[in-house]
Motif scaffolding. Sequence first.
Motif, short mmCIF file in Angstrom:
data_model
loop_
_atom_site.label_atom_id
_atom_site.label_comp_id
_atom_site.label_asym_id
_atom_site.label_seq_id
_atom_site.Cartn_x
_atom_site.Cartn_y
_atom_site.Cartn_z
N LEU A 46 0.81 -1.23 0.00
CA LEU A 46 0.00 0.00 0.00
C LEU A 46 0.83 1.27 0.00
O LEU A 46 0.38 2.33 0.44
CB LEU A 46 -1.01 0.01 1.16
CG LEU A 46 -2.03 -1.11 1.14
CD1 LEU A 46 -2.94 -1.01 2.35
CD2 LEU A 46 -2.86 -1.07 -0.15
N ARG A 47 2.05 1.20 -0.52
CA ARG A 47 2.87 2.40 -0.71
C ARG A 47 2.53 2.99 -2.06
O ARG A 47 2.51 2.29 -3.07
CB ARG A 47 4.35 2.06 -0.61
CG ARG A 47 4.74 1.59 0.79
CD ARG A 47 6.19 1.26 0.85
NE ARG A 47 6.44 0.09 0.00
CZ ARG A 47 7.28 -0.87 0.27
NH1 ARG A 47 7.99 -0.85 1.37
NH2 ARG A 47 7.45 -1.88 -0.55
N THR A 48 2.26 4.28 -2.09
CA THR A 48 1.87 4.95 -3.33
C THR A 48 3.00 4.88 -4.35
O THR A 48 4.15 5.17 -4.03
CB THR A 48 1.51 6.42 -3.05
OG1 THR A 48 0.44 6.45 -2.12
CG2 THR A 48 1.09 7.14 -4.32
N ARG A 49 2.66 4.48 -5.57
CA ARG A 49 3.62 4.40 -6.67
C ARG A 49 3.31 5.40 -7.76
O ARG A 49 4.20 5.98 -8.35
CB ARG A 49 3.65 2.98 -7.26
CG ARG A 49 4.23 1.96 -6.31
CD ARG A 49 5.66 2.32 -6.00
NE ARG A 49 6.25 1.40 -5.05
CZ ARG A 49 7.19 1.75 -4.20
NH1 ARG A 49 7.61 2.98 -4.15
NH2 ARG A 49 7.70 0.87 -3.37
N VAL A 50 2.02 5.62 -8.06
CA VAL A 50 1.63 6.59 -9.08
C VAL A 50 0.39 7.33 -8.59
O VAL A 50 -0.53 6.72 -8.04
CB VAL A 50 1.30 5.90 -10.43
CG1 VAL A 50 0.88 6.93 -11.47
CG2 VAL A 50 2.49 5.10 -10.94
N LEU A 51 0.40 8.63 -8.78
CA LEU A 51 -0.72 9.49 -8.44
C LEU A 51 -1.09 10.27 -9.70
O LEU A 51 -0.23 10.92 -10.30
CB LEU A 51 -0.34 10.45 -7.30
CG LEU A 51 -1.32 11.53 -6.94
CD1 LEU A 51 -2.58 10.92 -6.35
CD2 LEU A 51 -0.70 12.52 -5.98
N ARG A 52 -2.35 10.17 -10.12
CA ARG A 52 -2.82 10.90 -11.29
C ARG A 52 -3.99 11.78 -10.87
O ARG A 52 -4.92 11.31 -10.22
CB ARG A 52 -3.27 9.93 -12.39
CG ARG A 52 -2.12 9.24 -13.09
CD ARG A 52 -2.60 8.24 -14.13
NE ARG A 52 -3.16 7.03 -13.54
CZ ARG A 52 -2.43 6.02 -13.06
NH1 ARG A 52 -1.12 6.07 -13.08
NH2 ARG A 52 -3.02 4.97 -12.54
N ILE A 53 -3.92 13.04 -11.26
CA ILE A 53 -4.99 13.99 -10.95
C ILE A 53 -5.49 14.55 -12.27
O ILE A 53 -4.72 15.13 -13.03
CB ILE A 53 -4.50 15.13 -10.04
CG1 ILE A 53 -3.90 14.56 -8.75
CG2 ILE A 53 -5.64 16.11 -9.75
CD1 ILE A 53 -3.18 15.59 -7.91
#
Length: 85
Positions: A46-53
């Motif tokens: 559950l470690r963030t790898r990609v964030l898209r907004i």
Amino acid sequence: DHAALMRDFTVQARRLDAGFTAVLTPKAAALAEHVQRIEIDTDAQLRTRVLRIDDARGNRITVTIDEATYDGELPPGLCTYPAAP
């Protein structure tokens, strides 16, 4: 804050081969005027790898995290705040 997240967004999550993805869609029209959706891909821990907004104008911001240090100590003085007036 799980309660605030659920109050402000519709959340759809699904398992991927190597982690999870969650799509957050704003519930309030005022927020949807700025943000169309937020998509977060994580690894199995559950470690963030990609964030898209995606904004309301059709622009997409993608942040890819290739390497991160978790729970490390910050050096003293790294974050400073001005004195209150």
